[in-house]
Write a protein that holds these residues in place. Structure first.
Motif, PDB file in Angstrom:
ATOM      1  N   GLU A 196       0.834  -1.229   0.201  1.00 16.96           N
ATOM      2  CA  GLU A 196       0.105   0.033  -0.168  1.00 16.96           C
ATOM      3  C   GLU A 196       0.778   1.144  -0.068  1.00 16.96           C
ATOM      4  O   GLU A 196       0.684   2.096  -0.673  1.00 16.96           O
ATOM      5  CB  GLU A 196      -0.885   0.012   1.329  1.00 16.96           C
ATOM      6  CG  GLU A 196      -2.032  -1.192   1.335  1.00 16.96           C
ATOM      7  CD  GLU A 196      -3.244  -0.844   0.459  1.00 16.96           C
ATOM      8  OE1 GLU A 196      -3.690   0.087   0.556  1.00 16.96           O
ATOM      9  OE2 GLU A 196      -3.604  -1.856  -0.149  1.00 16.96           O
ATOM     10  N   GLU A 197       2.181   1.309   0.847  1.00 14.37           N
ATOM     11  CA  GLU A 197       2.788   2.444   0.977  1.00 14.37           C
ATOM     12  C   GLU A 197       3.595   2.577  -0.446  1.00 14.37           C
ATOM     13  O   GLU A 197       3.721   3.772  -0.841  1.00 14.37           O
ATOM     14  CB  GLU A 197       3.914   2.095   2.058  1.00 14.37           C
ATOM     15  CG  GLU A 197       2.996   2.353   3.392  1.00 14.37           C
ATOM     16  CD  GLU A 197       4.081   2.289   4.643  1.00 14.37           C
ATOM     17  OE1 GLU A 197       3.820   2.763   5.635  1.00 14.37           O
ATOM     18  OE2 GLU A 197       5.196   1.495   4.390  1.00 14.37           O
ATOM     19  N   ASP A 198       3.883   1.328  -1.048  1.00 12.74           N
ATOM     20  CA  ASP A 198       4.738   1.493  -2.546  1.00 12.74           C
ATOM     21  C   ASP A 198       3.596   2.194  -3.507  1.00 12.74           C
ATOM     22  O   ASP A 198       3.844   2.758  -4.277  1.00 12.74           O
ATOM     23  CB  ASP A 198       5.076   0.335  -2.851  1.00 12.74           C
ATOM     24  CG  ASP A 198       5.926   0.182  -4.046  1.00 12.74           C
ATOM     25  OD1 ASP A 198       6.774   1.048  -4.265  1.00 12.74           O
ATOM     26  OD2 ASP A 198       5.480  -0.589  -5.006  1.00 12.74           O
ATOM     27  N   LEU A 199       2.409   1.714  -3.598  1.00 12.87           N
ATOM     28  CA  LEU A 199       1.306   2.124  -4.536  1.00 12.87           C
ATOM     29  C   LEU A 199       1.230   3.503  -4.328  1.00 12.87           C
ATOM     30  O   LEU A 199       1.299   4.311  -5.172  1.00 12.87           O
ATOM     31  CB  LEU A 199       0.004   1.124  -4.333  1.00 12.87           C
ATOM     32  CG  LEU A 199      -0.832   1.858  -5.196  1.00 12.87           C
ATOM     33  CD1 LEU A 199      -0.764   1.711  -6.674  1.00 12.87           C
ATOM     34  CD2 LEU A 199      -2.245   0.861  -4.870  1.00 12.87           C
ATOM     35  N   GLU A 200       1.146   4.020  -2.988  1.00  9.99           N
ATOM     36  CA  GLU A 200       0.740   5.333  -2.843  1.00  9.99           C
ATOM     37  C   GLU A 200       2.029   6.320  -3.278  1.00  9.99           C
ATOM     38  O   GLU A 200       1.667   7.298  -3.918  1.00  9.99           O
ATOM     39  CB  GLU A 200       0.653   5.735  -1.054  1.00  9.99           C
ATOM     40  CG  GLU A 200       0.354   7.108  -0.810  1.00  9.99           C
ATOM     41  CD  GLU A 200      -0.043   7.049   0.581  1.00  9.99           C
ATOM     42  OE1 GLU A 200      -0.475   8.158   0.882  1.00  9.99           O
ATOM     43  OE2 GLU A 200      -0.064   6.155   1.327  1.00  9.99           O
ATOM     44  N   LYS A 201       3.244   5.801  -3.172  1.00 11.87           N
ATOM     45  CA  LYS A 201       4.232   6.679  -3.862  1.00 11.87           C
ATOM     46  C   LYS A 201       4.249   6.513  -5.353  1.00 11.87           C
ATOM     47  O   LYS A 201       4.292   7.638  -5.672  1.00 11.87           O
ATOM     48  CB  LYS A 201       5.363   6.086  -3.413  1.00 11.87           C
ATOM     49  CG  LYS A 201       5.923   6.290  -2.052  1.00 11.87           C
ATOM     50  CD  LYS A 201       7.270   5.732  -1.189  1.00 11.87           C
ATOM     51  CE  LYS A 201       7.381   5.720   0.143  1.00 11.87           C
ATOM     52  NZ  LYS A 201       8.454   4.815   0.587  1.00 11.87           N
ATOM     53  N   GLN A 202       3.836   5.446  -6.051  1.00 10.23           N
ATOM     54  CA  GLN A 202       3.763   5.467  -7.341  1.00 10.23           C
ATOM     55  C   GLN A 202       2.894   6.327  -7.938  1.00 10.23           C
ATOM     56  O   GLN A 202       2.909   6.761  -9.115  1.00 10.23           O
ATOM     57  CB  GLN A 202       3.431   3.970  -7.910  1.00 10.23           C
ATOM     58  CG  GLN A 202       4.929   3.132  -7.494  1.00 10.23           C
ATOM     59  CD  GLN A 202       4.395   1.586  -8.075  1.00 10.23           C
ATOM     60  OE1 GLN A 202       4.298   1.749  -9.420  1.00 10.23           O
ATOM     61  NE2 GLN A 202       4.818   0.525  -7.100  1.00 10.23           N
ATOM     62  N   LEU A 203       1.702   6.600  -7.002  1.00  7.10           N
ATOM     63  CA  LEU A 203       0.426   7.186  -7.716  1.00  7.10           C
ATOM     64  C   LEU A 203       0.747   8.930  -7.573  1.00  7.10           C
ATOM     65  O   LEU A 203      -0.047   9.769  -7.907  1.00  7.10           O
ATOM     66  CB  LEU A 203      -0.869   7.077  -7.096  1.00  7.10           C
ATOM     67  CG  LEU A 203      -1.055   5.569  -7.182  1.00  7.10           C
ATOM     68  CD1 LEU A 203      -2.532   5.216  -6.465  1.00  7.10           C
ATOM     69  CD2 LEU A 203      -1.508   5.420  -8.677  1.00  7.10           C
ATOM     70  N   HIS A 204       1.608   9.385  -6.807  1.00  5.88           N
ATOM     71  CA  HIS A 204       1.963  10.724  -6.350  1.00  5.88           C
ATOM     72  C   HIS A 204       2.077  11.420  -7.540  1.00  5.88           C
ATOM     73  O   HIS A 204       1.526  12.783  -7.703  1.00  5.88           O
ATOM     74  CB  HIS A 204       3.462  10.926  -5.836  1.00  5.88           C
ATOM     75  CG  HIS A 204       3.082  10.539  -4.413  1.00  5.88           C
ATOM     76  ND1 HIS A 204       3.990  10.434  -3.235  1.00  5.88           N
ATOM     77  CD2 HIS A 204       1.929  10.256  -3.355  1.00  5.88           C
ATOM     78  CE1 HIS A 204       3.435  10.383  -1.940  1.00  5.88           C
ATOM     79  NE2 HIS A 204       2.542  10.125  -2.203  1.00  5.88           N
ATOM     80  N   PRO A 205       2.612  11.082  -8.957  1.00 12.46           N
ATOM     81  CA  PRO A 205       2.892  11.770 -10.008  1.00 12.46           C
ATOM     82  C   PRO A 205       1.328  11.987 -10.825  1.00 12.46           C
ATOM     83  O   PRO A 205       1.277  12.923 -11.513  1.00 12.46           O
ATOM     84  CB  PRO A 205       3.500  11.285 -11.119  1.00 12.46           C
ATOM     85  CG  PRO A 205       4.576  10.068 -10.095  1.00 12.46           C
ATOM     86  CD  PRO A 205       3.750   9.967  -8.937  1.00 12.46           C
ATOM     87  N   PHE A 206       0.362  11.283 -10.250  1.00 10.88           N
ATOM     88  CA  PHE A 206      -0.959  11.250 -11.006  1.00 10.88           C
ATOM     89  C   PHE A 206      -1.975  12.036 -10.203  1.00 10.88           C
ATOM     90  O   PHE A 206      -2.964  12.507 -10.657  1.00 10.88           O
ATOM     91  CB  PHE A 206      -1.703   9.899 -11.156  1.00 10.88           C
ATOM     92  CG  PHE A 206      -0.684   8.948 -12.079  1.00 10.88           C
ATOM     93  CD1 PHE A 206      -0.730   9.338 -13.516  1.00 10.88           C
ATOM     94  CD2 PHE A 206       0.294   8.339 -11.746  1.00 10.88           C
ATOM     95  CE1 PHE A 206       0.086   8.454 -14.384  1.00 10.88           C
ATOM     96  CE2 PHE A 206       1.061   7.367 -12.359  1.00 10.88           C
ATOM     97  CZ  PHE A 206       1.042   7.803 -13.767  1.00 10.88           C
ATOM     98  N   LEU A 207      -1.503  12.701  -9.146  1.00 12.40           N
ATOM     99  CA  LEU A 207      -2.219  13.628  -8.141  1.00 12.40           C
ATOM    100  C   LEU A 207      -2.327  14.927  -8.657  1.00 12.40           C
ATOM    101  O   LEU A 207      -1.697  15.402  -9.271  1.00 12.40           O
ATOM    102  CB  LEU A 207      -1.937  13.391  -6.906  1.00 12.40           C
ATOM    103  CG  LEU A 207      -2.064  12.208  -6.132  1.00 12.40           C
ATOM    104  CD1 LEU A 207      -1.341  12.281  -4.679  1.00 12.40           C
ATOM    105  CD2 LEU A 207      -3.559  11.588  -6.193  1.00 12.40           C
TER     106      LEU A 207
END
Length: 145
Positions: A134-145
């Motif tokens: 979950e923490e890894d996914l959250e980091k990977q999604l940062h550029p899409f926010l």
């Protein structure tokens, strides 16, 4: 020898976390347009499915029951996701919904890891794997926010 209640409680909460993640991915994947974002979410869904398999093996081993997220929990997640997506059907909104879910999921699992500190190591290990995913996914999604 009986299984410590902490083990069954943490197992149940970790399983519910995986199920809610999968539910959210399935709800949003068809609405994501960006290929890279879709790949990230699909990879995370696959990771969650793998963890779900681990949890199913643990559930069988401990003789515990499987429990689905409550209908109310699913309904709230569905309404929140669909309301946000109907107001702004963008990849940014999808990434925001998933990121918020990751944040809530990791906070909840950290809380239960602390609360159920006598849980067996195998269950704690699987809970840690879910937190890391979950923490890894959250980091990977940062550029899409």
């Amino acid at each position: 020898m009986t299984t410590h209640p902490d083990t069954l409680n943490l197992l149940r909460e970790t399983d519910l976390g995986v199920q809610m993640g999968l539910y959210t991915f399935d709800q949003l994947l068809d609405r994501i347009k960006d290929d890279r974002l879709k790949q990230i979410v699909t990879a995370s869904r696959n990771d969650h499915r793998r963890l779900q398999g681990e949890l199913r093996d643990l559930i069988k081993g401990y003789g515990s029951y499987e429990e689905d997220p409550s209908l109310m929990t699913k309904a709230m997640a569905w309404m929140t996701g669909n309301m946000k997506m109907s107001m702004d059907d963008s990849d940014q909104t999808a990434a925001d919904i998933i990121t918020r879910g990751c944040d809530m999921g990791t906070k909840t699992l950290y809380k239960y890891m602390n609360q159920y500190d006598h849980a067996d190591l195998s269950v704690r290990d699987t809970a840690r794997k879910l937190i890391a995913a979950e923490e890894d996914l959250e980091k990977q999604l940062h550029p899409f926010l």
